[in-house]
Enzyme design. Structure first.
Site, short mmCIF file in Angstrom:
data_model
loop_
_atom_site.label_atom_id
_atom_site.label_comp_id
_atom_site.label_asym_id
_atom_site.label_seq_id
_atom_site.Cartn_x
_atom_site.Cartn_y
_atom_site.Cartn_z
N ASP A 72 32.35 -15.84 -26.16
CA ASP A 72 32.19 -17.28 -26.04
C ASP A 72 30.93 -17.64 -26.80
OD1 ASP A 72 33.04 -19.83 -25.14
OD2 ASP A 72 31.52 -19.81 -23.57
N PHE A 156 33.06 -23.89 -40.12
CA PHE A 156 33.68 -24.89 -39.25
C PHE A 156 32.67 -25.33 -38.21
CE2 PHE A 156 34.43 -20.69 -37.61
CZ PHE A 156 34.17 -20.81 -36.26
#
Length: 201
Positions: A72, A156
């Site tokens: 994560d 991104f």
């Protein structure tokens, strides 16, 4: 050969970790979550990157009976006390709307002119969980300074506004190879190698 499952459907992540394991001489077969399409996605209800990574890794290990890896990650801005943090992907409300997230963050920092106060870092926690409940978490960071406007077309998320520490370019101006060599996820995945070796041989 031990099969290891990575909690992602992102082929780029699978290729990256597979390459890191191979470079380290580890023979494990790495597959993504797509290899087990019946397994539902895990809700990330933790309050830290480590908790979310562990939630996903344990869920996958329990569902498949295999060692599982999950990660994560997000952007942590110093002047915002570490936010957006675990909410990075949905900072503007809708999950995965990169432009809205980036625009909102830049607006929130609009009156922060001094670069000393625009410090930030990408953080990643990578977790390995075994079916017997054994767990390990490692972390990686990529520090930098937030630009006032996006630059670069690679990458991104928040890549276009984080200028890498010690460089004049943003993450979105780096080549894929350059970014992988220094990225928070790359660092976390490489830190996972001795853990895999210790627990899986």
């Amino acid at each position: 050969m031990t099969r290891l499952i990575l909690a992602t459907r992102n082929n780029g992540k699978i290729v990256e970790l597979r390459s890191i394991l191979a470079d380290a001489g580890l023979p494990h077969e790495l597959v993504g979550a797509d290899a087990y399409p019946d397994i539902p996605d895990v809700r990330e209800t933790g309050v830290t990157f480590a908790e979310n990574a562990l939630l996903k890794a344990h869920a996958l290990a329990k569902a498949t009976g295999l060692p599982a890896v999950a990660d994560d990650s997000g952007l942590c801005v110093d002047v915002l006390g570490g936010a957006p943090g675990i909410f990075s992907a949905r900072w503007a409300g809708k999950h995965g709307d990169d432009k809205a997230n980036l625009d909102l963050l830049l607006a929130q920092l609009g009156d922060i002119d001094d670069d000393i106060h625009r410090g930030a870092h990408f953080a990643c926690a990578a977790a390995l969980a075994l079916p017997d409940g054994t767990e390990r978490v490692v972390e990686g960071q990529l520090r930098g300074v937030l630009r006032h406007a996006p630059a670069g077309s690679n990458g991104f998320g928040y890549d276009p506004i984080l200028q890498v520490e010690g460089d004049t370019r943003t993450c979105a101006e780096l080549t894929a190879a350059e970014k992988n060599a220094i990225s928070h996820r790359g660092k976390a995945f490489r830190a996972l190698v001795p853990v895999v070796r210790e627990l899986l041989g």
